[in-house]
Motif scaffolding. Structure first.
Motif, mmCIF file in Angstrom:
data_model
loop_
_atom_site.group_PDB
_atom_site.id
_atom_site.type_symbol
_atom_site.label_atom_id
_atom_site.label_comp_id
_atom_site.label_asym_id
_atom_site.label_seq_id
_atom_site.Cartn_x
_atom_site.Cartn_y
_atom_site.Cartn_z
ATOM 1 N N ALA A 32 29.850 32.111 12.184
ATOM 2 C CA ALA A 32 30.870 31.521 11.309
ATOM 3 C C ALA A 32 30.677 30.015 11.201
ATOM 4 O O ALA A 32 30.812 29.436 10.117
ATOM 5 C CB ALA A 32 32.270 31.846 11.813
ATOM 6 N N GLY A 58 37.121 29.480 3.456
ATOM 7 C CA GLY A 58 37.060 30.705 4.249
ATOM 8 C C GLY A 58 36.993 31.940 3.370
ATOM 9 O O GLY A 58 36.207 32.858 3.626
ATOM 10 N N LEU A 63 35.662 34.620 5.561
ATOM 11 C CA LEU A 63 36.277 34.318 6.858
ATOM 12 C C LEU A 63 37.789 34.223 6.697
ATOM 13 O O LEU A 63 38.276 33.800 5.642
ATOM 14 C CB LEU A 63 35.765 32.974 7.398
ATOM 15 C CG LEU A 63 34.265 32.812 7.598
ATOM 16 C CD1 LEU A 63 33.938 31.362 7.923
ATOM 17 C CD2 LEU A 63 33.786 33.731 8.701
ATOM 18 N N SER A 67 39.760 31.703 11.383
ATOM 19 C CA SER A 67 38.359 31.571 11.767
ATOM 20 C C SER A 67 37.721 30.346 11.112
ATOM 21 O O SER A 67 36.980 29.592 11.753
ATOM 22 C CB SER A 67 37.591 32.839 11.386
ATOM 23 O OG SER A 67 36.246 32.723 11.750
ATOM 24 N N SER A 71 36.264 27.056 13.075
ATOM 25 C CA SER A 71 34.878 26.634 12.858
ATOM 26 C C SER A 71 34.818 25.161 12.481
ATOM 27 O O SER A 71 34.014 24.404 13.026
ATOM 28 C CB SER A 71 34.223 27.466 11.753
ATOM 29 O OG SER A 71 33.947 28.762 12.207
#
Length: 127
Positions: A32, A58, A63, A67, A71
């Motif tokens: 990710a 995302g 994602l 997440s 990241s």
């Protein structure tokens, strides 16, 4: 003679060999994080902030918002991304020194006696 402020810089994206070098330097990042980094490396010219929200980025990368946010946080903490500016509760980032292959010299940083740039303390109510 023009003033230094009038000098215009050419808009430049990373070239293929620079993207390859970035991929090789960042190859050990989790999936990710690597996908997020490559998005930032290719979405806008060097030095410009990606102005999409974390949720939108995302969604494009498949994602979740959580997440994607994690990241970005990890990438910023490691110097792959640098905060450009904040607006309306969102933070916008540019490629950082690590992503551009720029070595940082800790002696050039302005630091306190203990070597830290800043300390953040959580404020708690008395009582």
């Amino acid at each position: 003679m023009s003033s230094p402020a009038a000098v215009e810089f050419a808009v430049r994206f990373l070239e293929a060999d620079e993207i390859n070098a970035l991929l090789l330097r960042a190859g050990s990042l989790p999936g990710a994080d690597l996908r997020m980094l490559m998005y930032y490396a290719t979405a806008v010219p060097i030095g410009e902030a990606v102005t999409k929200t974390t949720t939108d980025i995302g969604r494009e990368l498949g994602l979740s918002t959580t997440s994607a946010s994690r990241s970005i946080g990890r990438l910023a903490a490691a110097g792959w991304l640098e905060l450009s500016h904040s607006a309306v509760g969102s933070r916008f980032y540019v490629l950082g020194r690590a992503a551009l292959g720029i070595e940082t010299d800790e002696k050039d940083e302005v630091a306190g006696e203990d070597g830290q740039l800043a300390k953040v303390h959580q404020l708690r109510p008395r009582g």
